[in-house]
Design a protein around this motif. Sequence first.
Motif, short mmCIF file in Angstrom:
data_model
loop_
_atom_site.label_atom_id
_atom_site.label_comp_id
_atom_site.label_asym_id
_atom_site.label_seq_id
_atom_site.Cartn_x
_atom_site.Cartn_y
_atom_site.Cartn_z
N ARG A 40 52.03 1.23 12.21
CA ARG A 40 53.08 0.54 13.16
C ARG A 40 54.37 0.78 12.85
NH1 ARG A 40 52.19 -5.17 15.16
NH2 ARG A 40 50.11 -4.34 15.95
N LEU A 41 54.69 0.78 11.58
CA LEU A 41 56.32 1.34 11.21
C LEU A 41 56.41 2.52 11.58
CD1 LEU A 41 56.73 -0.72 7.96
CD2 LEU A 41 57.42 -1.41 10.00
N GLU A 42 55.50 3.41 11.29
CA GLU A 42 55.74 4.76 11.85
C GLU A 42 55.89 5.00 13.33
OE1 GLU A 42 52.44 7.06 10.53
OE2 GLU A 42 53.15 7.21 8.48
N GLN A 43 55.51 3.93 14.08
CA GLN A 43 55.70 4.20 15.55
C GLN A 43 57.00 3.27 15.98
OE1 GLN A 43 51.93 2.98 17.23
NE2 GLN A 43 50.82 4.53 16.31
N THR A 44 57.44 2.60 15.18
CA THR A 44 58.50 1.61 15.45
C THR A 44 59.77 2.26 14.95
OG1 THR A 44 57.00 -0.24 15.18
CG2 THR A 44 59.64 -0.71 15.47
N PRO A 45 60.61 2.78 15.92
CA PRO A 45 61.95 3.15 15.27
C PRO A 45 63.21 2.09 15.44
CG PRO A 45 61.76 3.75 17.85
CD PRO A 45 60.40 3.13 17.34
N ILE A 46 63.89 2.45 14.57
CA ILE A 46 65.09 1.49 14.37
C ILE A 46 66.61 2.17 14.63
CG2 ILE A 46 66.42 -0.22 12.96
CD1 ILE A 46 64.00 -0.77 11.55
N GLU A 47 67.17 1.60 15.33
CA GLU A 47 68.51 2.29 15.81
C GLU A 47 69.18 2.92 14.66
OE1 GLU A 47 72.44 1.43 18.14
OE2 GLU A 47 70.96 -0.17 18.48
N GLY A 48 69.51 4.09 14.84
CA GLY A 48 70.20 5.11 13.76
C GLY A 48 69.19 5.84 12.77
N ASP A 49 67.88 5.61 13.13
CA ASP A 49 66.99 6.41 12.26
C ASP A 49 66.97 7.88 12.52
OD1 ASP A 49 65.68 4.49 11.29
OD2 ASP A 49 63.85 4.31 12.33
N SER A 53 63.01 8.81 8.98
CA SER A 53 63.41 7.71 8.44
C SER A 53 62.27 6.70 8.71
CB SER A 53 64.49 7.17 9.19
OG SER A 53 65.65 7.97 8.82
N LYS A 54 61.38 6.83 9.67
CA LYS A 54 60.34 5.82 10.17
C LYS A 54 59.30 6.16 8.98
CE LYS A 54 59.76 7.57 14.31
NZ LYS A 54 59.43 7.72 15.72
N ARG A 55 58.95 7.32 8.76
CA ARG A 55 57.87 7.52 7.78
C ARG A 55 58.13 7.13 6.58
NH1 ARG A 55 55.28 13.39 9.19
NH2 ARG A 55 54.05 12.88 11.09
N LEU A 56 59.42 7.44 6.12
CA LEU A 56 59.90 7.04 4.75
C LEU A 56 59.79 5.39 4.60
CD1 LEU A 56 60.81 7.88 1.81
CD2 LEU A 56 63.18 7.99 2.81
N ARG A 57 60.07 4.79 5.67
CA ARG A 57 60.21 3.28 5.76
C ARG A 57 58.82 2.83 5.69
NH1 ARG A 57 63.90 2.66 9.01
NH2 ARG A 57 62.63 2.68 10.87
N ALA A 58 57.95 3.45 6.30
CA ALA A 58 56.80 3.07 6.33
C ALA A 58 55.81 3.13 4.98
CB ALA A 58 55.92 3.75 7.53
N TRP A 59 56.15 4.41 4.54
CA TRP A 59 55.51 4.63 3.22
C TRP A 59 56.08 3.54 1.97
CZ3 TRP A 59 58.07 6.41 -1.51
CH2 TRP A 59 56.95 6.50 -2.25
N LYS A 60 57.43 3.27 1.85
CA LYS A 60 57.71 2.54 1.25
C LYS A 60 57.29 0.98 1.23
CE LYS A 60 62.27 4.23 0.34
NZ LYS A 60 63.89 4.13 0.38
N VAL A 61 56.90 0.62 2.52
CA VAL A 61 56.27 -0.80 2.56
C VAL A 61 54.99 -0.84 2.25
CG1 VAL A 61 55.92 -2.73 4.39
CG2 VAL A 61 58.24 -1.53 4.24
N ALA A 62 54.30 0.09 2.86
CA ALA A 62 52.87 0.36 2.64
C ALA A 62 52.43 0.73 1.26
CB ALA A 62 52.30 1.49 3.60
N ARG A 63 53.41 1.19 0.41
CA ARG A 63 53.37 1.33 -1.06
C ARG A 63 52.93 0.11 -1.86
NH1 ARG A 63 57.92 4.28 -4.77
NH2 ARG A 63 58.73 2.20 -3.90
#
Length: 183
Positions: A40-49, A53-63
């Motif tokens: 879900r986080l890989e598919q949800t962009p945040i402004e300024g990504d 950035s999406k993959r890295l953020r998703a990996w950090k949370v899922a980790r």
Amino acid sequence: MDINALFTDEGLRAFTATVRDQHVRDAQQYGQIADIVRSRLEQTPIEGDRWMSKRLRAWKVARQLKAMQKASGEAASKAEALYATYVNEVLELPQRRATAEAKKLERKNSRQTAVGAAVAGSLNKTVTSLNAPQAQAPGTAGQARPAEFVAPDNPWQQWPMAAGGEQAPNRTINDYFAKGEQG
């Protein structure tokens, strides 16, 4: 939960099975949630990504969820280790001690038997040799060995000074080696 039941084989087995099953279920749920959160986080962009950035953020949370999954799996294996340790250290200990004591007693008895047999053999040999008929007439002394002269093999015994006797006159190197022809 009855704490006294925990100190029986069946009670501890039931407790560890319950705890193990709970941790296994938790580990499965954490793994499923980690997969859902990551996708879900890989598919949800945040402004300024930026592009990763999406993959890295998703990996950090899922980790973090994967770490929870790993910890629950380890807790399940520790529950099994708890039961195995209890059986080994508490339930089977009296039997192991009894077996060790029996082996120790057996070794002690075998050593005593071996020592007894050795002493009996030695005494038997002594009695046999004392009761054996003698070749010489009673009351006569045994024949002594004739004296032998042994020539010294050690050259140091030739010089009294080296052997600790009286001192020989001072000698030089020429006394030991032949003088060469001078000419």
